[in-house]
Design a protein around this motif. Sequence first.
Motif, PDB file in Angstrom:
ATOM      1  N   ILE A  78       6.715-119.506   3.697  1.00  0.00           N
ATOM      2  CA  ILE A  78       6.471-119.657   2.219  1.00  0.00           C
ATOM      3  C   ILE A  78       8.025-119.322   1.724  1.00  0.00           C
ATOM      4  CG2 ILE A  78       5.374-118.778   0.177  1.00  0.00           C
ATOM      5  CD1 ILE A  78       3.099-117.760   2.208  1.00  0.00           C
ATOM      6  N   ALA A  79       8.310-120.671   0.938  1.00  0.00           N
ATOM      7  CA  ALA A  79       9.735-120.557   0.369  1.00  0.00           C
ATOM      8  C   ALA A  79      10.001-120.464  -0.932  1.00  0.00           C
ATOM      9  CB  ALA A  79      10.614-121.721   1.157  1.00  0.00           C
ATOM     10  N   ILE A  80      10.442-119.535  -1.556  1.00  0.00           N
ATOM     11  CA  ILE A  80      10.566-119.138  -2.858  1.00  0.00           C
ATOM     12  C   ILE A  80      12.149-118.969  -3.260  1.00  0.00           C
ATOM     13  CG2 ILE A  80       9.785-117.659  -4.639  1.00  0.00           C
ATOM     14  CD1 ILE A  80       7.558-116.877  -2.595  1.00  0.00           C
ATOM     15  N   GLU A  81      12.547-119.227  -4.399  1.00  0.00           N
ATOM     16  CA  GLU A  81      13.804-119.185  -4.918  1.00  0.00           C
ATOM     17  C   GLU A  81      14.035-117.687  -5.166  1.00  0.00           C
ATOM     18  OE1 GLU A  81      14.680-121.801  -8.251  1.00  0.00           O
ATOM     19  OE2 GLU A  81      15.936-123.053  -6.998  1.00  0.00           O
TER      20      GLU A  81
ATOM     21  N   GLY B  25       1.666-115.694  12.014  1.00  0.00           N
ATOM     22  CA  GLY B  25       2.677-116.626  11.922  1.00  0.00           C
ATOM     23  C   GLY B  25       3.116-116.620  10.429  1.00  0.00           C
ATOM     24  N   VAL B  26       2.891-116.174   9.506  1.00  0.00           N
ATOM     25  CA  VAL B  26       3.160-116.562   8.214  1.00  0.00           C
ATOM     26  C   VAL B  26       4.379-115.610   7.706  1.00  0.00           C
ATOM     27  CG1 VAL B  26       2.627-116.462   5.697  1.00  0.00           C
ATOM     28  CG2 VAL B  26       0.879-117.083   7.552  1.00  0.00           C
ATOM     29  N   THR B  27       5.456-116.105   7.339  1.00  0.00           N
ATOM     30  CA  THR B  27       6.663-115.536   6.810  1.00  0.00           C
ATOM     31  C   THR B  27       7.022-115.877   5.397  1.00  0.00           C
ATOM     32  OG1 THR B  27       8.047-116.939   8.106  1.00  0.00           O
ATOM     33  CG2 THR B  27       7.676-114.766   9.009  1.00  0.00           C
ATOM     34  N   VAL B  28       7.503-114.983   4.568  1.00  0.00           N
ATOM     35  CA  VAL B  28       8.021-115.527   3.460  1.00  0.00           C
ATOM     36  C   VAL B  28       9.739-115.662   3.321  1.00  0.00           C
ATOM     37  CG1 VAL B  28       8.033-114.836   0.901  1.00  0.00           C
ATOM     38  CG2 VAL B  28       5.995-114.422   2.225  1.00  0.00           C
ATOM     39  N   LYS B  29      10.045-116.514   2.677  1.00  0.00           N
ATOM     40  CA  LYS B  29      11.623-116.738   2.893  1.00  0.00           C
ATOM     41  C   LYS B  29      12.088-117.078   1.591  1.00  0.00           C
ATOM     42  CE  LYS B  29      15.484-118.717   5.365  1.00  0.00           C
ATOM     43  NZ  LYS B  29      16.172-117.916   6.194  1.00  0.00           N
ATOM     44  N   SER B  30      13.308-116.109   1.067  1.00  0.00           N
ATOM     45  CA  SER B  30      13.940-116.480  -0.048  1.00  0.00           C
ATOM     46  C   SER B  30      14.961-117.434  -0.236  1.00  0.00           C
ATOM     47  CB  SER B  30      14.226-115.130  -0.682  1.00  0.00           C
ATOM     48  OG  SER B  30      15.445-114.581  -0.229  1.00  0.00           O
ATOM     49  N   LEU B  31      15.095-117.969  -0.867  1.00  0.00           N
ATOM     50  CA  LEU B  31      16.158-119.180  -0.994  1.00  0.00           C
ATOM     51  C   LEU B  31      17.062-118.945  -2.069  1.00  0.00           C
ATOM     52  CD1 LEU B  31      13.767-122.169  -0.786  1.00  0.00           C
ATOM     53  CD2 LEU B  31      15.111-121.270   1.134  1.00  0.00           C
TER      54      LEU B  31
ATOM     55  N   LYS C 282      12.668-115.408  -8.489  1.00  0.00           N
ATOM     56  CA  LYS C 282      11.436-114.902  -8.635  1.00  0.00           C
ATOM     57  C   LYS C 282      11.099-113.802  -7.641  1.00  0.00           C
ATOM     58  CE  LYS C 282      10.319-119.310  -8.391  1.00  0.00           C
ATOM     59  NZ  LYS C 282      11.327-120.167  -8.908  1.00  0.00           N
ATOM     60  N   ALA C 283      11.641-112.704  -7.766  1.00  0.00           N
ATOM     61  CA  ALA C 283      11.546-111.454  -6.879  1.00  0.00           C
ATOM     62  C   ALA C 283      10.239-111.194  -6.860  1.00  0.00           C
ATOM     63  CB  ALA C 283      12.436-110.334  -7.363  1.00  0.00           C
ATOM     64  N   ASP C 284       9.531-111.082  -8.081  1.00  0.00           N
ATOM     65  CA  ASP C 284       7.977-110.583  -8.044  1.00  0.00           C
ATOM     66  C   ASP C 284       7.090-111.486  -7.266  1.00  0.00           C
ATOM     67  OD1 ASP C 284       8.299-112.822 -10.018  1.00  0.00           O
ATOM     68  OD2 ASP C 284       7.229-111.870 -11.376  1.00  0.00           O
ATOM     69  N   ALA C 285       7.385-113.009  -7.285  1.00  0.00           N
ATOM     70  CA  ALA C 285       6.448-113.658  -6.498  1.00  0.00           C
ATOM     71  C   ALA C 285       6.730-113.514  -5.124  1.00  0.00           C
ATOM     72  CB  ALA C 285       6.943-115.083  -7.147  1.00  0.00           C
ATOM     73  N   ILE C 286       8.061-113.319  -4.790  1.00  0.00           N
ATOM     74  CA  ILE C 286       8.291-112.909  -3.256  1.00  0.00           C
ATOM     75  C   ILE C 286       7.557-111.775  -2.733  1.00  0.00           C
ATOM     76  CG2 ILE C 286      10.213-112.375  -1.817  1.00  0.00           C
ATOM     77  CD1 ILE C 286      12.004-114.242  -3.446  1.00  0.00           C
ATOM     78  N   ALA C 287       7.518-110.727  -3.803  1.00  0.00           N
ATOM     79  CA  ALA C 287       6.830-109.552  -3.343  1.00  0.00           C
ATOM     80  C   ALA C 287       5.593-109.879  -3.065  1.00  0.00           C
ATOM     81  CB  ALA C 287       7.241-108.309  -4.250  1.00  0.00           C
TER      82      ALA C 287
ATOM     83  N   ILE D 192       5.199-125.421   9.157  1.00  0.00           N
ATOM     84  CA  ILE D 192       4.510-125.823   7.919  1.00  0.00           C
ATOM     85  C   ILE D 192       5.377-125.198   6.669  1.00  0.00           C
ATOM     86  CG2 ILE D 192       2.548-125.899   6.319  1.00  0.00           C
ATOM     87  CD1 ILE D 192       0.854-126.390   9.036  1.00  0.00           C
ATOM     88  N   ILE D 193       5.695-125.936   5.913  1.00  0.00           N
ATOM     89  CA  ILE D 193       6.667-125.028   4.752  1.00  0.00           C
ATOM     90  C   ILE D 193       5.981-124.969   3.654  1.00  0.00           C
ATOM     91  CG2 ILE D 193       8.758-124.842   3.464  1.00  0.00           C
ATOM     92  CD1 ILE D 193      10.215-126.237   5.626  1.00  0.00           C
ATOM     93  N   VAL D 194       5.643-123.877   2.828  1.00  0.00           N
ATOM     94  CA  VAL D 194       4.922-124.075   1.517  1.00  0.00           C
ATOM     95  C   VAL D 194       5.972-123.956   0.606  1.00  0.00           C
ATOM     96  CG1 VAL D 194       3.391-122.773   0.112  1.00  0.00           C
ATOM     97  CG2 VAL D 194       2.833-122.742   2.553  1.00  0.00           C
ATOM     98  N   ASN D 195       5.951-124.772  -0.266  1.00  0.00           N
ATOM     99  CA  ASN D 195       7.007-124.938  -1.258  1.00  0.00           C
ATOM    100  C   ASN D 195       6.557-124.241  -2.707  1.00  0.00           C
ATOM    101  OD1 ASN D 195       9.240-125.682  -2.943  1.00  0.00           O
ATOM    102  ND2 ASN D 195       8.697-127.925  -2.766  1.00  0.00           N
ATOM    103  N   GLY D 196       7.480-123.138  -2.612  1.00  0.00           N
ATOM    104  CA  GLY D 196       7.037-122.197  -3.806  1.00  0.00           C
ATOM    105  C   GLY D 196       8.619-122.059  -4.601  1.00  0.00           C
ATOM    106  N   ALA D 197       9.294-122.948  -4.270  1.00  0.00           N
ATOM    107  CA  ALA D 197      10.608-122.977  -5.049  1.00  0.00           C
ATOM    108  C   ALA D 197      10.728-123.029  -6.652  1.00  0.00           C
ATOM    109  CB  ALA D 197      11.770-123.944  -4.316  1.00  0.00           C
TER     110      ALA D 197
END
Lengths: 311, 447
Positions: free
Chosen positions: B200-203, B222-228, B206-211, B157-162
């Motif tokens: 959770i995928a983030i551009e 099972g939850v990971t955050v990935k920067s794009l 948005k470093a603060d959102a990734i953090a 499941i991808i959470v779109n936070g791009a």
Amino acid sequence: MSLILSSAPHIRTHNTTTRLMGNVLIALAPCVAAGVYFFGLRAALVLAVSTASAVLAEFVWQKLAHQKVRISDLSAAVTGLLIGLIVSPTVPWWTVMIGSFFAIIVVKQLFGGVGDNFLNPALAARAVLLASWPTRLTSHPAVGFSADAVSAATPLASMKGISLNDLLLGHVGGAIGETCKIAILVGLAYLLITRTISWRIPVFTVASAFLFNLVVSGSLNDSLTCILSGGLLFGAVFMATDYATSPMQSYAQMIYSVLIGIITVVIRKWGVYPEGVTYAILIANIVAPLLDRFIPQKIYGVIGKKKEVKA
Amino acid sequence: MKGTFRGGVHPSHKSKDPTKGVKTREYVSDTVKIIMNMNIGAPAKPCVKKGDQVRVGQVIGEAQGFMSVPVHASVSGTVLAVEPIPYLTEAPSMAITIQNDFKDEWVELHPLGDVEHVDPKLVIPAIQNAGICGMGGACFPTHVKLSLKPDQKCDTIIVNGAECETHLTADHRLMLENSKRIVDGLRAVMRALDVKNGVIAIEDNKADAIAAMKEASFGRQGVTVKSLRTKYPQGGEKQLIEAITGRQVPSGGLPIQVNVVVLNVGTCAAIADAIIDGKPLISRITTITGCVRNPSNLRLRIGTLVEDLIGECGGFSEEAGKIVFGGAMTGLPIPNTAVPIAKATNGVVVYNKHDGASVEEGPCIRCGKCVSVCPIGLNPFQIKAAADADDLEKCKALHVMDCILCGSCSFDCPSRRWLTASFKNAKQKITLQAKKAAAAQQGGTAK
Ligand code: SF4
Ligand code: SF4
């Protein structure tokens, strides 16, 4: 309150056709400067005549055909200036004028105007001028003499005794804009920085000519001379990259460029003309649409899926 | 894994600056106008009438079948009208106007409690009852997306936070201010579908959102955050799936065919609200920016009128030329300020007369820029020629149906050609044609 309802996207890039063509004109400025420096005012006159006649031809044609006059997109000015830069500075002014008229009216407008021509207008004009007045176009003045001075053979016709350094700086005879390679490289850098063209065509063209020459001649020096002499570099940067006449797909662009590189060397080594770039690019122009059509496009999600059969 | 996709453009992100650092504030207006066809699929049917008293969270529009979601009152008060109003759709839309009494009286809620302990079987029905649909723009009913057929299986499941669109910072603010709820929503769905992998995928701009999201997902199974890579359209569903999993959704297919479900961050937070508090979807964060005096992110009740929210942002700073729901690349222009926001309205952007003006199309110079930026790998200039000639068959053969209408080609065209607009038009015509053909065939067999 009435609001505008135009559809997305609501912002556009700052690049316009005029701006891109303007970038090409700016990128040509070093070549113009080098040409005038080496060949004198005579060269300036040729460039002025070629550019003005191209713009005039476009203006008159569009007026007569009741089309919107689009000379402000600068594409005619680019074509005109290119024609001036690829002829010898000794050429009579009326010859360049005929060249510009031919390029704009026959090669460009009769085929539908900007974007619809399939041959590079400037190169097609040069080919026609070469065929009609062969000696006028190829007799180049030796550098350092005034424009009407004794004609010397082009570097390609008598290669001996010219150092690579001279070739690089443009301290040789040749067409107005093609001789000073440094100026061409500065122009290339500008085109790449402004994203006016992509690196693919110039790099692949020059690299393939170099490698192919290396294979057939076996000499590094000969191959370096090959890419630094004549109009190869100028053609690779300013002619082969012409939007309308080069392919769009990246793979097609690579094949197109390699084709130009190889044909140039073939004509130079085994052909009757000392200079092959003009014809190499024109031949590649003709092949370009086929390359675009027959090299399979990679579409997202369509790979591996069978093409629908048309009923 | 690539973390990116091919093609794409880089529109300036300066448009996000006025709102990205400002805390979201709540705004509740005097009246709301709630439309019934916010979602893709069947519109809801009004089940209250003029003069009725309603409470917050009360169902005022009933879902019509599976491909539909219920609509809830977003304020408490009196129903002023139940009538069709002109909306962004071609046909007018049924709308319920409620006069707010500011008592904020809620209906009785049925919270299901902690997402890690809720019975997984209750999750999807709760999502359905809460009226949740994709809040990233499309408004596809979420319970439909999550109801897998027996032969379908989901492993990611991808959470779109791009949030790759220009101007918008609503998702960005949500990730900063409500990170935990987003993770909760994701976990609820992971448990409902028995999926082990949630990304959770983030551009990466948005470093603060990734953090913040990394912190919130720490220790969550099972939850990971990935920067794009920051590139438009990174948040496009297909581009996102390719960037994260390396898989490509087959042409004409859905993400589930490559075992992926994509949810927007706002949708995830709404899911958490529905499970933990039992609250239906009645508000959302919307970015209001452009030519307004005080650009802001507002938490708005669904149905807030544009004129009210502009007033809340200090009014227009210049004469408005165009107002758009959404970012500059894909947003929909609205006809006037009496239009209400819906569940999927992530932004309201005001352009002045100059920037909003329609640009004039020039001839194609075959520069190939449209080809090199198309994230799908199409030849936009060619499709445009076919569309202009009204040759729908040729458009189809050139894969116009694979176009995601991202706007990249139009954005980069130096000749200002209306590429995307004409593809949208062609796609609509083709869909209509197919529908007619199907109807004709059905009629034929019925005879
Ligand atoms: S970007 Fe515009 S001008 Fe360039 S090829 Fe595409 S449609 Fe033609
Ligand atoms: S709008 Fe369609 S054709 Fe244009 S770039 Fe996006 S996907 Fe490609």
